[in-house]
Write a protein that holds these residues in place. Structure first.
Motif, mmCIF file in Angstrom:
data_model
loop_
_atom_site.group_PDB
_atom_site.id
_atom_site.type_symbol
_atom_site.label_atom_id
_atom_site.label_comp_id
_atom_site.label_asym_id
_atom_site.label_seq_id
_atom_site.Cartn_x
_atom_site.Cartn_y
_atom_site.Cartn_z
ATOM 1 N N THR A 64 68.005 21.525 23.215
ATOM 2 C CA THR A 64 67.672 20.105 23.197
ATOM 3 C C THR A 64 66.576 19.862 22.177
ATOM 4 O O THR A 64 65.800 20.753 21.848
ATOM 5 N N GLY A 65 66.517 18.645 21.659
ATOM 6 C CA GLY A 65 65.505 18.302 20.685
ATOM 7 C C GLY A 65 65.963 17.180 19.785
ATOM 8 O O GLY A 65 66.700 16.281 20.219
ATOM 9 N N HIS A 66 65.564 17.240 18.521
ATOM 10 C CA HIS A 66 65.920 16.183 17.580
ATOM 11 C C HIS A 66 65.994 16.768 16.169
ATOM 12 O O HIS A 66 65.734 17.945 15.956
ATOM 13 N N GLY A 67 66.387 15.936 15.215
ATOM 14 C CA GLY A 67 66.435 16.351 13.819
ATOM 15 C C GLY A 67 67.775 16.884 13.370
ATOM 16 O O GLY A 67 67.957 17.192 12.189
ATOM 17 N N GLY A 68 68.732 17.005 14.305
ATOM 18 C CA GLY A 68 70.048 17.527 13.964
ATOM 19 C C GLY A 68 70.382 18.759 14.770
ATOM 20 O O GLY A 68 69.489 19.496 15.218
ATOM 21 N N ALA A 69 71.678 18.984 14.983
ATOM 22 C CA ALA A 69 72.113 20.084 15.836
ATOM 23 C C ALA A 69 73.391 20.690 15.309
ATOM 24 O O ALA A 69 74.156 20.060 14.581
ATOM 25 N N VAL A 70 73.616 21.957 15.720
ATOM 26 C CA VAL A 70 74.866 22.659 15.436
ATOM 27 C C VAL A 70 75.255 23.413 16.700
ATOM 28 O O VAL A 70 74.429 24.088 17.310
ATOM 29 N N ALA A 71 76.531 23.305 17.072
ATOM 30 C CA ALA A 71 77.062 24.104 18.180
ATOM 31 C C ALA A 71 78.378 24.716 17.736
ATOM 32 O O ALA A 71 79.282 24.008 17.286
ATOM 33 N N SER A 72 78.459 26.042 17.825
ATOM 34 C CA SER A 72 79.688 26.753 17.479
ATOM 35 C C SER A 72 79.809 27.949 18.406
ATOM 36 O O SER A 72 78.962 28.167 19.285
ATOM 37 N N VAL A 73 80.842 28.762 18.191
ATOM 38 C CA VAL A 73 81.035 29.933 19.038
ATOM 39 C C VAL A 73 80.193 31.111 18.574
ATOM 40 O O VAL A 73 80.126 32.123 19.280
ATOM 41 N N ASP A 74 79.541 31.010 17.420
ATOM 42 C CA ASP A 74 78.904 32.177 16.810
ATOM 43 C C ASP A 74 77.484 31.869 16.359
ATOM 44 O O ASP A 74 77.215 30.826 15.761
ATOM 45 N N ARG A 75 76.569 32.802 16.608
ATOM 46 C CA ARG A 75 75.165 32.611 16.252
ATOM 47 C C ARG A 75 74.958 32.535 14.740
ATOM 48 O O ARG A 75 74.236 31.660 14.244
ATOM 49 N N ASP A 76 75.573 33.440 13.993
ATOM 50 C CA ASP A 76 75.389 33.443 12.545
ATOM 51 C C ASP A 76 75.930 32.159 11.920
ATOM 52 O O ASP A 76 75.338 31.618 10.982
ATOM 53 N N ALA A 77 77.048 31.685 12.425
ATOM 54 C CA ALA A 77 77.640 30.466 11.878
ATOM 55 C C ALA A 77 76.777 29.252 12.200
ATOM 56 O O ALA A 77 76.538 28.390 11.341
ATOM 57 N N SER A 78 76.299 29.162 13.436
ATOM 58 C CA SER A 78 75.422 28.046 13.787
ATOM 59 C C SER A 78 74.148 28.072 12.957
ATOM 60 O O SER A 78 73.643 27.037 12.514
ATOM 61 N N ALA A 79 73.622 29.278 12.700
ATOM 62 C CA ALA A 79 72.408 29.409 11.893
ATOM 63 C C ALA A 79 72.648 28.942 10.468
ATOM 64 O O ALA A 79 71.766 28.337 9.837
ATOM 65 N N ALA A 80 73.842 29.210 9.931
ATOM 66 C CA ALA A 80 74.165 28.759 8.567
ATOM 67 C C ALA A 80 74.152 27.242 8.494
ATOM 68 O O ALA A 80 73.594 26.652 7.559
ATOM 69 N N GLY A 81 74.756 26.588 9.490
ATOM 70 C CA GLY A 81 74.744 25.132 9.506
ATOM 71 C C GLY A 81 73.367 24.563 9.723
ATOM 72 O O GLY A 81 72.986 23.547 9.112
ATOM 73 N N LEU A 82 72.584 25.215 10.577
ATOM 74 C CA LEU A 82 71.241 24.712 10.869
ATOM 75 C C LEU A 82 70.352 24.790 9.633
ATOM 76 O O LEU A 82 69.547 23.882 9.372
ATOM 77 N N GLU A 83 70.498 25.856 8.859
ATOM 78 C CA GLU A 83 69.690 25.989 7.644
ATOM 79 C C GLU A 83 69.996 24.862 6.664
ATOM 80 O O GLU A 83 69.090 24.334 5.990
ATOM 81 N N VAL A 84 71.244 24.466 6.588
ATOM 82 C CA VAL A 84 71.613 23.332 5.735
ATOM 83 C C VAL A 84 70.924 22.056 6.214
ATOM 84 O O VAL A 84 70.391 21.274 5.413
ATOM 85 N N LEU A 85 70.901 21.835 7.512
ATOM 86 C CA LEU A 85 70.222 20.658 8.053
ATOM 87 C C LEU A 85 68.723 20.704 7.764
ATOM 88 O O LEU A 85 68.114 19.686 7.410
ATOM 89 N N ARG A 86 68.131 21.860 7.912
ATOM 90 C CA ARG A 86 66.693 21.998 7.675
ATOM 91 C C ARG A 86 66.320 21.711 6.231
ATOM 92 O O ARG A 86 65.212 21.266 5.940
ATOM 93 N N ARG A 87 67.254 21.967 5.319
ATOM 94 C CA ARG A 87 67.007 21.732 3.900
ATOM 95 C C ARG A 87 67.413 20.333 3.455
ATOM 96 O O ARG A 87 67.457 20.061 2.255
ATOM 97 N N GLY A 88 67.706 19.470 4.405
ATOM 98 C CA GLY A 88 67.985 18.079 4.068
ATOM 99 C C GLY A 88 69.443 17.711 3.988
ATOM 100 O O GLY A 88 69.784 16.574 3.644
ATOM 101 N N GLY A 89 70.344 18.664 4.281
ATOM 102 C CA GLY A 89 71.763 18.352 4.295
ATOM 103 C C GLY A 89 72.127 17.506 5.497
ATOM 104 O O GLY A 89 71.360 17.374 6.456
ATOM 105 N N ASN A 90 73.325 16.924 5.455
ATOM 106 C CA ASN A 90 73.743 16.071 6.565
ATOM 107 C C ASN A 90 74.786 16.775 7.438
ATOM 108 O O ASN A 90 75.101 17.953 7.236
#
Length: 611
Positions: free
Chosen positions: A51-77
């Motif tokens: 839970t939180g804010h700023g954007g989220a990713v949910a997938s079946v895999d930790r590495d894949a979710s981390a890849a998407g989260l890094e994009v969000l952290r760098r300003g991606g949508n």
């Protein structure tokens, strides 16, 4: 007046769920061996709720979710993050997804308030006809069809990424492929689920040398805790990053795909007969996604947006919801009554799906009529609170609903579908949301890896019916040149007063529809938080004599009470593998994935709440 959906969520309950999941997280699998005498650092456990804010990713895999989260952290949508996550899943979940397959992308645009979709479903070769899977007038067995070039449709996933980024993305594809390329080159840690999936495919993988070399190192199953690398896929991603998606469909990779399909490389000692396909470079060059409006249903005052045909997911979930709405509230029903109604609504909707839904570019598909409340009301009269229906049911007529449409003619049951696929959900700080389901069909697809390219090809064309299911009725899901096979994928976004409050989806073949239906009714009717709805036991009725039940339902008194109404059941170890996001009071969001099914899933937040 219906209370606000977001207000109906309890932050206290959600916090309890988060704490429980964290406390109950399974022990991590071992990492790759380190230097002698040095302790192996544990792999962090998957967190299925955030839970939180700023954007989220949910997938079946930790590495894949981390890849998407890094994009969000760098300003991606959200669209950027969805593509990055999907590309990483092509590395870590290669038996369920990848650039050799296709899928459906549903996007909510916060600026316009609109939901739009990309149909990236694979297409049959132009050389295909309705006899694609017939030999001497008889249908091939499902196994023979899957493990052949005949089963492979033109991949749609790279074109889906391109279409989504052109419409809604903010980052170039090259940037979004970087995490997945690195993951493929450096490798990921094999877990129990990956090994189990490899083991279930070991015999057929061994018959294809390029697949065996990649996924059966030294002729053995990958060891849990070992590192699996895929440098060929890393190079393929690098080529796509440098030259663009167009090159995938027109360049050397396209030629390699065609060669693999039309002249499969098979171990000379294999007993299997592997039939060649008839895919051409023209098929790849002319492939195009479809950007279209979503299916739309009003339910309990909310707007339910999902995939319109060629997927049957949106129309079948939508019809079932409309039937349930016409039967009254489910919030006060006991568990047995709730399950009975849900099973019966699904049974009826599947009966209509089999008769009416196919590729609208080739068939007359009554999408609007199937989703009309009038049609649902006409079919709801079949539902009896005191007795179960008997399948298969005759389909109704959405073009001319009667006061009580009990169906006419003979039933048109659905054919077999693979149970693989994967789903991911993303959101960003601007309020954009993506629900994206992608697949290569059966677990391991066609079992054919494109030599030197590092990805499996789909067996998506086996989603067609091999022959008319009912010779007396027109079958909208027979093969045809350039035709998209009917799908069950149902990535879904729910809006309240024009703003997203829930987004969900699941893999599982035709059980996708029943899983998404239960997620929606669990949250919208039964007052469950999203993690509670995901963790709840599932049933799946698809207009078949028996309804599949997960063990918790099978072993419960509810099954006995439902059997007293006439229901018949089969036990199923697991149904679906869902992910989603949910809006909470105060502007916060919750991301959720499976806690245990398929080894669990991974939910991440850009700015997570502290616990």
């Amino acid at each position: 007046m219906r209370r606000s959906f977001a207000r109906s969520c309890s932050l206290v309950a959600v916090a309890a769920v988060v704490a429980t999941v964290a406390a109950a997280a399974p022990p991590p699998h071992g990492a790759s061996p380190g230097p002698p005498g040095q302790a192996v650092p544990p792999v962090p456990p998957k967190e299925s709720v955030a839970t939180g804010h700023g954007g989220a990713v949910a997938s079946v895999d930790r590495d894949a979710s981390a890849a998407g989260l890094e994009v969000l952290r760098r300003g991606g949508n959200a669209a950027d993050a969805a593509v990055a996550t999907a590309a990483a899943l092509g590395v870590t979940e290669p038996y369920s997804s990848g650039i050799g397959g296709g899928g459906y992308f549903v996007h909510y645009d916060a600026r316009s308030g609109q939901v739009r979709t990309v149909d990236g479903r694979e297409t049959a070769p132009l050389a295909a006809d309705r006899d694609l899977f017939l030999e001497d007038g008889e249908p091939l067995s499902f196994d023979e069809a899957v493990n052949s070039g005949l089963s492979v449709g033109t991949p749609g996933t790279p074109a889906t990424w391109d279409a989504a980024l052109r419409a809604w993305g903010s980052r170039p594809l090259a940037d979004l492929l970087e995490p997945a390329e690195k993951l493929a080159r450096e490798g990921f840690t094999v877990d129990d689920n990956f090994r189990d999936q490899t083991a279930s495919n070991e015999e057929r993988f061994a018959d294809f040398p390029d697949t065996a070399e990649l996924f059966l190192p030294d002729g053995e199953l990958p060891v849990v805790g070992s590192t699996l690398k895929n440098p060929d896929l890393a190079d393929t991603y690098r080529r796509m990053a440098d030259k663009g998606v167009r090159d995938f469909y027109r360049g050397p990779v396209a030629r390699d795909i065609v060669r693999t399909v039309n002249a499969p490389r098979v171990d000379p000692d294999a007993d299997r007969t592997v039939r060649p396909g008839e895919l051409s470079l023209r098929d790849l060059r002319r492939y195009a996604t479809k950007q279209q409006r979503p299916s739309h249903t009003r339910y309990r005052g909310l707007d339910i947006h999902s995939m319109a045909p060629s997927s049957s997911g949106g129309t079948t979930v939508g019809e079932a919801l409309n039937i349930l709405e016409s039967t009254g509230e489910l919030s006060s029903s006991d568990e047995t009554a709730y399950r009975h109604r849900s099973i019966e609504a699904s049974r009826i909707a599947f009966a209509d799906r089999g008769r009416w839904v196919g590729d609208p570019a080739h068939e007359r598909v009554p999408t609007r009529q199937l989703l009309s409340q009038r049609f649902a009301d006409s079919r709801a009269c079949l539902l009896d609170d005191d007795a179960a229906l008997t399948s298969p049911l005759a389909p109704g007529n959405p073009y001319d609903p009667q006061d009580c449409d009990r169906g006419t003619g003979t039933p048109v049951p659905s054919g077999p579908e693979g149970v693989s696929t994967t789903h991911l959900t993303t959101s960003d700080r601007w309020g954009n949301v993506v629900a994206y389901t992608l697949t290569i069909e059966s677990t391991g697809g066609s079992a054919m890896t494109v030599p030197g390219r590092g990805f499996l090809l789909n067996n998506e064309l086996t989603d067609f019916n091999f022959e008319p299911v009912n010779p007396e009725v027109h079958d909208p899901n027979l093969p045809g040149p350039g035709k998209r096979p009917r799908s069950s994928m149902a990535p879904t976004i729910v809006l309240e007063r024009g703003s997203p409050v829930l987004a969900v989806g699941s893999p599982g073949g035709a059980t996708i529809i029943t899983t998404v239906l239960q997620l929606l009714t669990g949250v919208l009717d039964r007052g469950q938080s999203l993690p509670e709805a995901i963790n709840a036991p599932r049933a799946s009725q698809r207009d078949t004599p028996r309804t599949d039940l997960e063990p918790e339902l099978w072993d419960s008194p509810v099954r006995v009470e439902l059997e007293a109404l006439g229901h018949e059941f089969s036990r199923s170890a697991s149904i679906g593998r869902a992910t989603g996001i949910q809006r909470l009071p105060g502007g916060k969001w919750l991301a959720a994935a499976e806690k245990t099914r398929g080894g669990g899933g991974s939910a991440m937040m850009v700015h997570p709440d502290r616990r």
